[in-house]
Write a protein that holds these residues in place. Structure first.
Motif, PDB file in Angstrom:
ATOM      1  N   SER A 127      18.736  15.569  -5.952  1.00 20.72           N
ATOM      2  CA  SER A 127      19.360  16.880  -6.088  1.00 20.72           C
ATOM      3  C   SER A 127      20.724  16.802  -6.777  1.00 20.72           C
ATOM      4  CB  SER A 127      19.513  17.523  -4.706  1.00 20.72           C
ATOM      5  OG  SER A 127      20.275  18.701  -4.774  1.00 20.72           O
ATOM      6  N   LYS A 128      21.571  15.878  -6.305  1.00 17.55           N
ATOM      7  CA  LYS A 128      22.932  15.762  -6.833  1.00 17.55           C
ATOM      8  C   LYS A 128      23.372  14.308  -6.751  1.00 17.55           C
ATOM      9  CE  LYS A 128      24.150  20.355  -5.036  1.00 17.55           C
ATOM     10  NZ  LYS A 128      25.062  21.132  -4.148  1.00 17.55           N
ATOM     11  N   ILE A 129      24.196  13.895  -7.707  1.00 18.79           N
ATOM     12  CA  ILE A 129      24.731  12.537  -7.657  1.00 18.79           C
ATOM     13  C   ILE A 129      26.119  12.501  -8.301  1.00 18.79           C
ATOM     14  CG2 ILE A 129      23.628  11.805  -9.817  1.00 18.79           C
ATOM     15  CD1 ILE A 129      23.196   9.040  -8.341  1.00 18.79           C
ATOM     16  N   PHE A 130      27.002  11.720  -7.702  1.00 17.24           N
ATOM     17  CA  PHE A 130      28.351  11.492  -8.212  1.00 17.24           C
ATOM     18  C   PHE A 130      28.530   9.992  -8.380  1.00 17.24           C
ATOM     19  CE2 PHE A 130      32.780  10.311  -7.224  1.00 17.24           C
ATOM     20  CZ  PHE A 130      33.437  10.967  -8.255  1.00 17.24           C
ATOM     21  N   VAL A 131      29.041   9.576  -9.538  1.00 16.68           N
ATOM     22  CA  VAL A 131      29.275   8.162  -9.820  1.00 16.68           C
ATOM     23  C   VAL A 131      30.727   7.977 -10.226  1.00 16.68           C
ATOM     24  CG1 VAL A 131      28.649   6.178 -11.236  1.00 16.68           C
ATOM     25  CG2 VAL A 131      26.884   7.828 -10.569  1.00 16.68           C
ATOM     26  N   SER A 132      31.441   7.117  -9.508  1.00 16.12           N
ATOM     27  CA  SER A 132      32.831   6.776  -9.816  1.00 16.12           C
ATOM     28  C   SER A 132      32.850   5.375 -10.416  1.00 16.12           C
ATOM     29  CB  SER A 132      33.686   6.831  -8.548  1.00 16.12           C
ATOM     30  OG  SER A 132      35.005   6.407  -8.810  1.00 16.12           O
ATOM     31  N   ILE A 133      33.550   5.205 -11.525  1.00 18.09           N
ATOM     32  CA  ILE A 133      33.507   3.960 -12.281  1.00 18.09           C
ATOM     33  C   ILE A 133      34.872   3.280 -12.294  1.00 18.09           C
ATOM     34  CG2 ILE A 133      33.083   2.938 -14.552  1.00 18.09           C
ATOM     35  CD1 ILE A 133      31.142   5.250 -15.095  1.00 18.09           C
ATOM     36  N   GLU A 134      34.891   2.037 -11.813  1.00 15.89           N
ATOM     37  CA  GLU A 134      36.076   1.188 -11.968  1.00 15.89           C
ATOM     38  C   GLU A 134      35.973   0.425 -13.286  1.00 15.89           C
ATOM     39  OE1 GLU A 134      38.683   1.147  -9.963  1.00 15.89           O
ATOM     40  OE2 GLU A 134      37.760   2.594  -8.582  1.00 15.89           O
ATOM     41  N   THR A 135      34.867  -0.282 -13.457  1.00 13.05           N
ATOM     42  CA  THR A 135      34.553  -0.964 -14.706  1.00 13.05           C
ATOM     43  C   THR A 135      33.057  -0.853 -14.923  1.00 13.05           C
ATOM     44  OG1 THR A 135      34.226  -3.110 -13.604  1.00 13.05           O
ATOM     45  CG2 THR A 135      36.434  -2.634 -14.485  1.00 13.05           C
ATOM     46  N   ARG A 136      32.648  -0.796 -16.186  1.00  7.44           N
ATOM     47  CA  ARG A 136      31.222  -0.765 -16.477  1.00  7.44           C
ATOM     48  C   ARG A 136      30.753  -2.176 -16.803  1.00  7.44           C
ATOM     49  NH1 ARG A 136      29.165   3.210 -20.814  1.00  7.44           N
ATOM     50  NH2 ARG A 136      31.295   3.354 -21.617  1.00  7.44           N
ATOM     51  N   PRO A 137      29.778  -2.695 -16.055  1.00  3.25           N
ATOM     52  CA  PRO A 137      29.233  -4.016 -16.365  1.00  3.25           C
ATOM     53  C   PRO A 137      28.735  -4.078 -17.807  1.00  3.25           C
ATOM     54  CG  PRO A 137      28.455  -3.273 -14.230  1.00  3.25           C
ATOM     55  CD  PRO A 137      29.152  -2.103 -14.858  1.00  3.25           C
ATOM     56  N   LYS A 138      28.807  -5.282 -18.383  1.00  3.24           N
ATOM     57  CA  LYS A 138      28.421  -5.482 -19.772  1.00  3.24           C
ATOM     58  C   LYS A 138      27.096  -6.234 -19.861  1.00  3.24           C
ATOM     59  CE  LYS A 138      33.198  -5.550 -21.503  1.00  3.24           C
ATOM     60  NZ  LYS A 138      33.049  -4.334 -22.334  1.00  3.24           N
ATOM     61  N   ILE A 139      26.584  -6.322 -21.064  1.00  2.00           N
ATOM     62  CA  ILE A 139      25.318  -6.987 -21.319  1.00  2.00           C
ATOM     63  C   ILE A 139      25.331  -8.413 -20.765  1.00  2.00           C
ATOM     64  CG2 ILE A 139      26.114  -7.677 -23.630  1.00  2.00           C
ATOM     65  CD1 ILE A 139      23.206  -7.435 -24.563  1.00  2.00           C
ATOM     66  N   LEU A 140      24.280  -8.747 -20.023  1.00  2.00           N
ATOM     67  CA  LEU A 140      24.031 -10.042 -19.378  1.00  2.00           C
ATOM     68  C   LEU A 140      24.912 -10.299 -18.156  1.00  2.00           C
ATOM     69  CD1 LEU A 140      23.400 -12.398 -22.426  1.00  2.00           C
ATOM     70  CD2 LEU A 140      21.756 -11.042 -21.117  1.00  2.00           C
ATOM     71  N   ASP A 141      25.761  -9.333 -17.772  1.00  2.86           N
ATOM     72  CA  ASP A 141      26.499  -9.485 -16.512  1.00  2.86           C
ATOM     73  C   ASP A 141      25.524  -9.462 -15.336  1.00  2.86           C
ATOM     74  OD1 ASP A 141      28.945  -9.600 -17.730  1.00  2.86           O
ATOM     75  OD2 ASP A 141      29.610  -7.595 -17.143  1.00  2.86           O
ATOM     76  N   THR A 142      25.846 -10.229 -14.313  1.00  3.11           N
ATOM     77  CA  THR A 142      25.093 -10.195 -13.056  1.00  3.11           C
ATOM     78  C   THR A 142      25.892  -9.386 -12.041  1.00  3.11           C
ATOM     79  OG1 THR A 142      24.053 -12.334 -13.470  1.00  3.11           O
ATOM     80  CG2 THR A 142      24.124 -11.580 -11.189  1.00  3.11           C
ATOM     81  N   VAL A 143      25.228  -8.454 -11.390  1.00  6.70           N
ATOM     82  CA  VAL A 143      25.911  -7.591 -10.421  1.00  6.70           C
ATOM     83  C   VAL A 143      25.121  -7.515  -9.128  1.00  6.70           C
ATOM     84  CG1 VAL A 143      27.100  -6.187 -12.154  1.00  6.70           C
ATOM     85  CG2 VAL A 143      24.812  -5.512 -11.372  1.00  6.70           C
ATOM     86  N   GLU A 144      25.830  -7.199  -8.063  1.00  8.83           N
ATOM     87  CA  GLU A 144      25.224  -6.995  -6.750  1.00  8.83           C
ATOM     88  C   GLU A 144      25.169  -5.489  -6.486  1.00  8.83           C
ATOM     89  OE1 GLU A 144      26.453  -9.182  -2.888  1.00  8.83           O
ATOM     90  OE2 GLU A 144      27.366  -7.184  -2.748  1.00  8.83           O
ATOM     91  N   VAL A 145      23.973  -4.985  -6.259  1.00 13.31           N
ATOM     92  CA  VAL A 145      23.771  -3.553  -6.018  1.00 13.31           C
ATOM     93  C   VAL A 145      23.355  -3.353  -4.570  1.00 13.31           C
ATOM     94  CG1 VAL A 145      22.579  -1.462  -6.775  1.00 13.31           C
ATOM     95  CG2 VAL A 145      22.985  -3.327  -8.407  1.00 13.31           C
ATOM     96  N   SER A 146      24.099  -2.528  -3.850  1.00 11.28           N
ATOM     97  CA  SER A 146      23.788  -2.225  -2.448  1.00 11.28           C
ATOM     98  C   SER A 146      23.597  -0.723  -2.273  1.00 11.28           C
ATOM     99  CB  SER A 146      24.913  -2.704  -1.526  1.00 11.28           C
ATOM    100  OG  SER A 146      25.087  -4.098  -1.607  1.00 11.28           O
ATOM    101  N   SER A 147      22.785  -0.369  -1.292  1.00 15.38           N
ATOM    102  CA  SER A 147      22.559   1.041  -1.006  1.00 15.38           C
ATOM    103  C   SER A 147      22.223   1.219   0.462  1.00 15.38           C
ATOM    104  CB  SER A 147      21.424   1.579  -1.878  1.00 15.38           C
ATOM    105  OG  SER A 147      21.197   2.957  -1.617  1.00 15.38           O
ATOM    106  N   TRP A 148      22.642   2.356   1.003  1.00 13.19           N
ATOM    107  CA  TRP A 148      22.312   2.675   2.395  1.00 13.19           C
ATOM    108  C   TRP A 148      22.253   4.191   2.583  1.00 13.19           C
ATOM    109  CZ3 TRP A 148      26.741   0.564   0.513  1.00 13.19           C
ATOM    110  CH2 TRP A 148      27.944   1.234   0.732  1.00 13.19           C
ATOM    111  N   PRO A 149      21.251   4.657   3.331  1.00 16.15           N
ATOM    112  CA  PRO A 149      21.164   6.083   3.642  1.00 16.15           C
ATOM    113  C   PRO A 149      22.055   6.424   4.824  1.00 16.15           C
ATOM    114  CG  PRO A 149      19.307   4.953   4.612  1.00 16.15           C
ATOM    115  CD  PRO A 149      20.130   3.908   3.894  1.00 16.15           C
ATOM    116  N   HIS A 150      22.422   7.695   4.911  1.00 13.97           N
ATOM    117  CA  HIS A 150      23.179   8.206   6.046  1.00 13.97           C
ATOM    118  C   HIS A 150      22.250   9.060   6.919  1.00 13.97           C
ATOM    119  CE1 HIS A 150      26.697   6.684   3.990  1.00 13.97           C
ATOM    120  NE2 HIS A 150      26.340   7.357   2.912  1.00 13.97           N
ATOM    121  N   SER A 151      22.725   9.432   8.080  1.00 15.45           N
ATOM    122  CA  SER A 151      21.898  10.268   8.956  1.00 15.45           C
ATOM    123  C   SER A 151      21.466  11.520   8.208  1.00 15.45           C
ATOM    124  CB  SER A 151      22.687  10.672  10.206  1.00 15.45           C
ATOM    125  OG  SER A 151      22.984   9.546  10.993  1.00 15.45           O
TER     126      SER A 151
END
Length: 248
Positions: free
Chosen positions: A60-84
């Motif tokens: 329905s809706k999404i907000f994304v706040s960016i500190e830095t944008r990962p670059k090509i071939l960067d490895t990143v850790e992605v986490s997610s959790w639902p709320h009640s």
């Protein structure tokens, strides 16, 4: 019971990046969608689980706040959790970190489950809860879900006729595609001078093969823009707010 948080390690591919070699907004939405989909499967609320009973997930809706944008071939850790869950809304947080543990991206989102036959929003209480204790702390404090309307004038800043390549498995335009359409409202010379601080999308209607989507942008504050997508010159399907800052 299912883990209340999911974490994956991924690599940023070349096809997910833009002219600067940084991950595109649409690709950001893509990696967030993927991890949310995987967690929903673990929770017993995956596509196959729902569709056999006549239901589908929609963002329905999404907000994304960016500190830095990962670059090509960067490895990143992605986490997610639902709320009640609320009465009709499933809120979910996302966090992306680099290999040093520094935060790259934070995101907060709202999802609904719809009846596939008529797109009626279903109450969350109708679906199983296999998470013992929800993590209530969000990845970012955010509650400004009101995107001001604009009055589209003149020629569209970007226009596309929808074809089947834009579809997801629900047979309508995938939510990630809208980010490409929205940022196509900006010229490359503009984007070379600007960094994206945040972007926010509200999905209002579905779009289908043959629809013509026209996108209009309007500057509402310094380095803040509203973009609206209009279907067949008559119906708003998506609204977005993008906040930029000058590149150093």
């Amino acid at each position: 019971m299912v883990n209340n948080k999911i974490t994956n390690i991924i690599k940023v591919h070349g096809f997910e990046t833009d002219f600067e070699g940084e991950i595109k907004p649409s690709s950001i939405l893509g990696i967030l969608q993927e991890i949310a989909t995987e967690h929903a499967e673990e929770m017993g609320l995956g596509y196959a689980d729902l569709i056999q009973s006549g239901y589908i997930w929609v963002l329905s809706k999404i907000f994304v706040s960016i500190e830095t944008r990962p670059k090509i071939l960067d490895t990143v850790e992605v986490s997610s959790w639902p709320h009640s869950p609320g009465k009709a809304v499933f809120d979910r947080s996302f966090l992306v970190k680099d290999t040093k543990g520094e935060i790259c991206l934070r995101s907060y989102s709202r999802w609904c489950i719809l009846k596939a036959s008529n797109f009626r929003i279903m109450p969350t209480s109708q679906f199983p809860n296999r998470i013992g204790q929800f993590i209530e702390t969000p990845s970012i404090e955010f509650n400004d879900w009101n995107i001001p309307s604009i009055k589209p004038e003149g020629s569209a800043d970007y226009k596309i006729r929808i074809a089947n390549s834009e579809y997801d498995r629900n047979c309508h335009v995938n939510n990630t595609k809208y980010a490409d359409y929205i940022f196509n409202c900006f010229h490359i010379e503009e984007l070379k001078k600007l960094q994206i601080k945040s972007f926010q999308l509200h999905y209002l209607k579905q779009s289908y093969e043959g629809d013509v989507l026209s996108f209009y942008r309007q500057k509402v504050e310094e380095d803040v823009y509203i973009v609206e997508g209009i279907r067949n010159d008559s119906e708003k399907v998506v609204s977005a707010r993008i906040c930029f800052q000058e590149r150093a």
